[in-house]
Structure formats: C-alpha cells, structure tokens
Design a protein around this motif. Structure first.
Motif, PDB file in Angstrom:
ATOM      1  N   GLN A   1       0.846  -1.196   0.000  1.00 10.84           N
ATOM      2  CA  GLN A   1       0.000   0.000   0.000  1.00 10.84           C
ATOM      3  C   GLN A   1       0.883   1.247   0.000  1.00 10.84           C
ATOM      4  O   GLN A   1       1.910   1.293   0.690  1.00 10.84           O
ATOM      5  N   GLY A   2       0.481   2.271  -0.772  1.00  8.77           N
ATOM      6  CA  GLY A   2       1.234   3.519  -0.796  1.00  8.77           C
ATOM      7  C   GLY A   2       0.374   4.714  -0.402  1.00  8.77           C
ATOM      8  O   GLY A   2      -0.822   4.761  -0.721  1.00  8.77           O
ATOM      9  N   ARG A   3       0.980   5.697   0.302  1.00  6.77           N
ATOM     10  CA  ARG A   3       0.257   6.917   0.672  1.00  6.77           C
ATOM     11  C   ARG A   3       1.247   8.040   0.984  1.00  6.77           C
ATOM     12  O   ARG A   3       2.409   7.789   1.317  1.00  6.77           O
TER      13      ARG A   3
ATOM     14  N   ARG B   1       6.040  13.140   2.465  1.00  6.89           N
ATOM     15  CA  ARG B   1       6.803  11.975   1.999  1.00  6.89           C
ATOM     16  C   ARG B   1       5.817  10.936   1.447  1.00  6.89           C
ATOM     17  O   ARG B   1       4.633  10.920   1.790  1.00  6.89           O
ATOM     18  N   PHE B   2       6.360  10.062   0.601  1.00  3.40           N
ATOM     19  CA  PHE B   2       5.522   8.971   0.067  1.00  3.40           C
ATOM     20  C   PHE B   2       5.980   7.672   0.710  1.00  3.40           C
ATOM     21  O   PHE B   2       7.168   7.320   0.649  1.00  3.40           O
ATOM     22  N   LEU B   3       5.045   6.975   1.366  1.00  2.00           N
ATOM     23  CA  LEU B   3       5.356   5.738   2.103  1.00  2.00           C
ATOM     24  C   LEU B   3       4.719   4.529   1.397  1.00  2.00           C
ATOM     25  O   LEU B   3       3.562   4.581   0.976  1.00  2.00           O
TER      26      LEU B   3
ATOM     27  N   LEU C   1       6.005   7.841  -5.814  1.00  2.00           N
ATOM     28  CA  LEU C   1       6.421   6.632  -6.518  1.00  2.00           C
ATOM     29  C   LEU C   1       5.283   6.215  -7.449  1.00  2.00           C
ATOM     30  O   LEU C   1       4.131   6.097  -7.026  1.00  2.00           O
ATOM     31  N   ASP C   2       5.590   6.016  -8.714  1.00  2.00           N
ATOM     32  CA  ASP C   2       4.533   5.662  -9.669  1.00  2.00           C
ATOM     33  C   ASP C   2       4.098   4.203  -9.548  1.00  2.00           C
ATOM     34  O   ASP C   2       2.921   3.880  -9.604  1.00  2.00           O
TER      35      ASP C   2
ATOM     36  N   THR D   1       0.382  -0.025  -8.955  1.00  5.94           N
ATOM     37  CA  THR D   1       0.510   1.414  -9.259  1.00  5.94           C
ATOM     38  C   THR D   1      -0.083   2.241  -8.119  1.00  5.94           C
ATOM     39  O   THR D   1      -1.008   1.778  -7.414  1.00  5.94           O
ATOM     40  N   PHE D   2       0.433   3.422  -7.935  1.00  7.78           N
ATOM     41  CA  PHE D   2      -0.006   4.300  -6.849  1.00  7.78           C
ATOM     42  C   PHE D   2      -0.563   5.600  -7.443  1.00  7.78           C
ATOM     43  O   PHE D   2       0.084   6.253  -8.283  1.00  7.78           O
ATOM     44  N   ASP D   3      -1.788   5.934  -7.042  1.00  7.04           N
ATOM     45  CA  ASP D   3      -2.421   7.159  -7.510  1.00  7.04           C
ATOM     46  C   ASP D   3      -1.891   8.382  -6.787  1.00  7.04           C
ATOM     47  O   ASP D   3      -1.510   8.310  -5.633  1.00  7.04           O
TER      48      ASP D   3
END
Length: 488
Positions: A400-402, A407-409, A465-466, A486-488
């Motif tokens: 999972q990305g957020r 910052r992007f985790l 991060l894409d 993929t991360f929106d």
C-alpha cells in the motif's frame, strides 16, 4: 385338436425359420473349407421350399408335415456330420455361440419344438412353457438344457427366477449349490450360485468369478449392480467408485467381444450392454476418483484449526493424533438434508507449537458404514505456505502507498504478517523487474501474525512513486507471478 395341430406343424415353422435366416437354397457347398465356414447354409440346403411356412395369428400355413419333419431330422443329422468333419466349433447345435445365432428365429416361432435335443431347443420350449404359465414343464426344459452343459447366463437367470418363485430363496440355493458341485466349471451356474449367496458374502462370491479372468463380463455387470443406486438407494462415495470400476471392467470385456458369447438371446445381452454404457456415461461428469478425506489447516492467534474435507456427506467423524486416543469430533446443530441427522463437526484444534503430526480419520458414510482410517500428514510449514498462497491469491494489493508528512510511504505490513509462509520478498521501484530484497525477520510459529519488534514495515520515498513490482518466494521454494502495483 387345436393344440395337436400346432404341435404337428411346429416343425414346419422351425424349418421355415432356419431357411429364411440362412438363405438355404443355393447349390451345396463342395469344398470342405466352405462347409466348415458356413455349416448352417450347407445343411440348410437339405430343406425343401415346401417347408417355407410362417407362424402367425395362432396357426401355421399349410405344408406337408411328414416332409418337413423328415427334412428337419436330416438337417440335424447333417450338422452332426459337419461337426465330425470340422471339429464341432462352428456348428449350430454343438456350440453355445452359434446356437445363439438361431435363437432369434426359434423365438419368432412362438411354438414348441417336438422332441427337443439341443440346448437352444430346450431353452425355446422352456420359454414357451413359461409364457403359457406351465411352470412345471418349463422347469423340466431348463433342467434338460442345463444337463447338456449349458452355460448361457440368460438361461440360468431365467431358471433361477423360476426356482425362487417355486422353491423360495432357500430352495433355489440348495438346487444351485448342488449344481455347482456337480459342474464346477459351469460359469452360468456359478454366477447364479453367487447371486444366491447371503448379502455379506455376495460380492466376494462374484469377485471370485473374475479373479484372474476378467473376461467373464456377466460377473462384472452383476458386481456393478450391487453398488448401483437402484440397489442401494442413496449411494456413498465407495459405492460409486465400486460401481464405476465394475462397469469399466465390463466395458473392457465388451470391447474384446466377451459379452455376447455368454448369452443365447441377443436382446438379453444387448439390454445389459445398453444399461452398462448408459450408467458408465453418467460418470463422465461425476468426480469419484478422488481422495475421500483431506485436510486444510490455518493458524489462528492461539491454535491450529485443522479442517477435514470429506468428499461425501458424513454422519460422524472420529480421529486420533500421533497414535493417541480415538476421539469423536462431535455434532453441530445443523441438520444435513440428505441424512436427516445433525452434521458432524469437521474441524479440530492443535497447539500452535506442533510442527508435524499424523492424523488418522474415520467417518461414517450415508449408509452408516465406517470408512477409514485415512492417514493425513499435518506439517506446519506446508500449512503456512498453503494458507499464505490462498491469501495472496485473494488479496489484490500486496503493498500500500500513501503520502504522509510530505513523503511517500509504501507499506509491506500485509506481506510481513504472513512471513511464516514466505522465504523471500523481491521488489523494484518504477521498473520492470525486482532488484531488491525486503528484510524479513524469522517467523515465530507460536505468534505467526505478529509484525512488531525488529520488523521493517514500510519504505519512505522523497517524491511520489509511480509503481512497484513484487515477486514472492514461498517457504516451499515456489514463486508467485510478478505483480505490478501502481499508486495514484
């Protein structure tokens, strides 16, 4: 007077049947190989066209009785002579298979054959007497045919039915037990004797007839009948497996031409063949060649939950672990609509610290027959692998990305909570193939889903991060497909 007229003219109809069937008015065969190849036609040429009468509407067309009677006697003498020349294997009245070829014509006669001599003729008369309700004379004809060594299954089964009606089951058993002692090699008698055996020993008696000789197709058919839905009602898995195996053996014998040889009546044999083929075809879409019992294990926070997967409705389940005491799983309050009884519990609990165990399982099937024991091997490592694979197949997003605090985790928490089933986690950022390995501390089998302590749960990136690719290596060495997230 009417009966006497029919009996006097019955021979004429027999002549007509043979003549019509065999095409018996060509020039006599001269060469020995020709007469041996077609003895019926050769001998049938002794019959005059004046014998071409037909039986119908309860009477025979007019024909010279003496002429037909003498010619038919000559016909049988001719067959006997051909038997001496050709060894008898191809003649109508000395071999059961060739006799069967004429039975269809004899059956169309519809009348008695005076002074019967062959198996076919006695069988014809027995059948005619039976249709007329004359059980006494019918039985005499059957017994005379059997005394001539008849092995035909249809003959013995008809005689058996008559015996049971006259003498009852015990009387029929006595008759066939004596017959089997006097003619131990008579397959037809042996089959009837096996069918008369008490229910607990009937299957064994039938299987003895195919031990070392699977070509005796009638025994395989009767074995299949023992386990059919028509015989047992609601079939268990064991019943279906046994029925299918016997039907397959019958079909294999049929492919080798080993069915018709045991019957006098083609229609009788054909009815068995069609029934067997239809029942076997019904198994095309029925899974019966499966393990009756298997297990699925999943770890909770305090124990292993071991679920028994049974391939048919069970009335009760018993088990033991590593040779210990045999226990019952108990019953639920849910009623099984098939049995009308409460359904058994299908799971047990094992301590989380158990690495391996041998679990033996017994169950009572729908017919209240106990099946088992079925040995099942429990292995915690493989159980973790199986459970982890199932989980990963169901979960769409492994990571999972957020954004957080500019910052992007990217979180690996879900994968870390299932690390007991994993050996390695490979990943790569914004690329087509993984180039890194995620650090993963050892699994604690007694606390398998814990993710605290030294476990690294996320990665921080300064910008967005894409995408990320991830590939898993499970604890059994197998690998997952490469997935892209993929991360929106």
């Amino acid at each position: 007077m009417r009966a006497g007229f029919l009996d006097r003219w019955a021979v004429a109809a027999v002549c007509a049947t043979f003549c019509a069937t065999l095409g018996a008015f060509a020039a006599p065969a001269a060469a020995e190989d020709e007469l041996c190849a077609d003895p019926q036609s050769f001998c049938g040429q002794r019959l005059s066209p004046t014998c071409l009468s037909s039986y119908g509407a309860g009477s025979l067309a007019a024909a010279p009785s003496g002429d037909c009677e003498s010619q038919f006697a000559a016909y049988r003498e001719c067959l006997a002579s051909v038997a001496e020349t050709c060894g008898g294997s191809a003649t109508l009245n000395l071999t059961q298979q060739d006799a069967a070829q004429s039975l269809e014509g004899l059956d169309r006669l519809g009348g008695l054959i005076p002074e019967p001599e062959t198996v076919v003729e006695h069988y014809n008369n027995a059948f005619v007497y039976e249709r007329r309700g004359d059980a006494l004379n019918s039985r005499k004809m059957y017994e005379k045919a059997i005394a001539l060594g008849a092995e035909a299954v249809d003959l013995h089964l008809r005689y058996l039915a008559l015996l049971k009606a006259q003498e009852g089951l015990l009387g029929a058993r006595e008759v066939y037990a004596d017959l089997s002692r006097r003619a131990p090699d008579n397959k037809g008698a042996a089959l009837a004797n096996a069918l008369l055996a008490p229910a607990p020993s009937r299957e064994g008696a039938l299987r003895a007839l195919v031990a070392g000789d699977d070509a005796f197709a009638p025994a395989w058919y009767e074995i299949a009948n023992l386990f059919s839905a028509a015989r047992v009602g609601q079939q268990s898995l064991t019943d279906r497996q046994a029925e299918k195996a016997a039907l397959e053996a019958f079909a294999a014998a049929d492919e080798r031409g080993r069915v018709y040889r045991w019957f006098l009546e083609k229609a009788f044999a054909e009815a068995w063949r069609q029934d067997a083929n239809a029942r076997l075809a019904a198994y095309t879409n029925r899974a019966v060649d499966i393990d009756p019992v298997s297990l699925i294990a999943s770890a909770s926070n305090d124990s292993w939950i071991v679920t028994f997967v049974i391939a048919e409705p069970a009335r009760s389940i018993r088990y033991r672990v590593d040779g210990g005491a045999i226990k019952d799983t108990g019953l639920t309050q849910i009623v099984n609509p098939t049995t009308g009884a409460p359904m058994p519990k299908t799971f047990i609990n094992l301590p989380l610290g158990v690495d391996e165990a041998l679990i033996e399982v017994w169950y009572q099937d729908i017919r209240q027959q106990e099946q088992g024991p079925f040995p099942l091997q429990f292995n915690s490592r493989m159980a973790f692998v199986t459970a982890t694979k199932q989980t990963m197949d169901m979960v769409a997003q492994w990571v999972q990305g957020r954004y957080f605090d500019n910052r992007f985790l990217v979180y690996f928490t879900h994968l870390m909570s299932h690390r007991c089933g994993l050996e390695k986690i490979e990943y790569g950022e914004n690329r087509e193939a993984p180039d890194k390995v995620w650090p993963m501390p050892p699994c604690d089998p007694k606390n398998p889903y814990a993710v605290g302590g030294d476990a690294k749960l996320y990665e921080t990136y300064p910008g967005k991060l894409d995408s990320m690719v991830v590939r898993l290596t499970y604890a059994d060495g197998s690998q997952s497909e490469l997935r892209r997230f993929t991360f929106d």
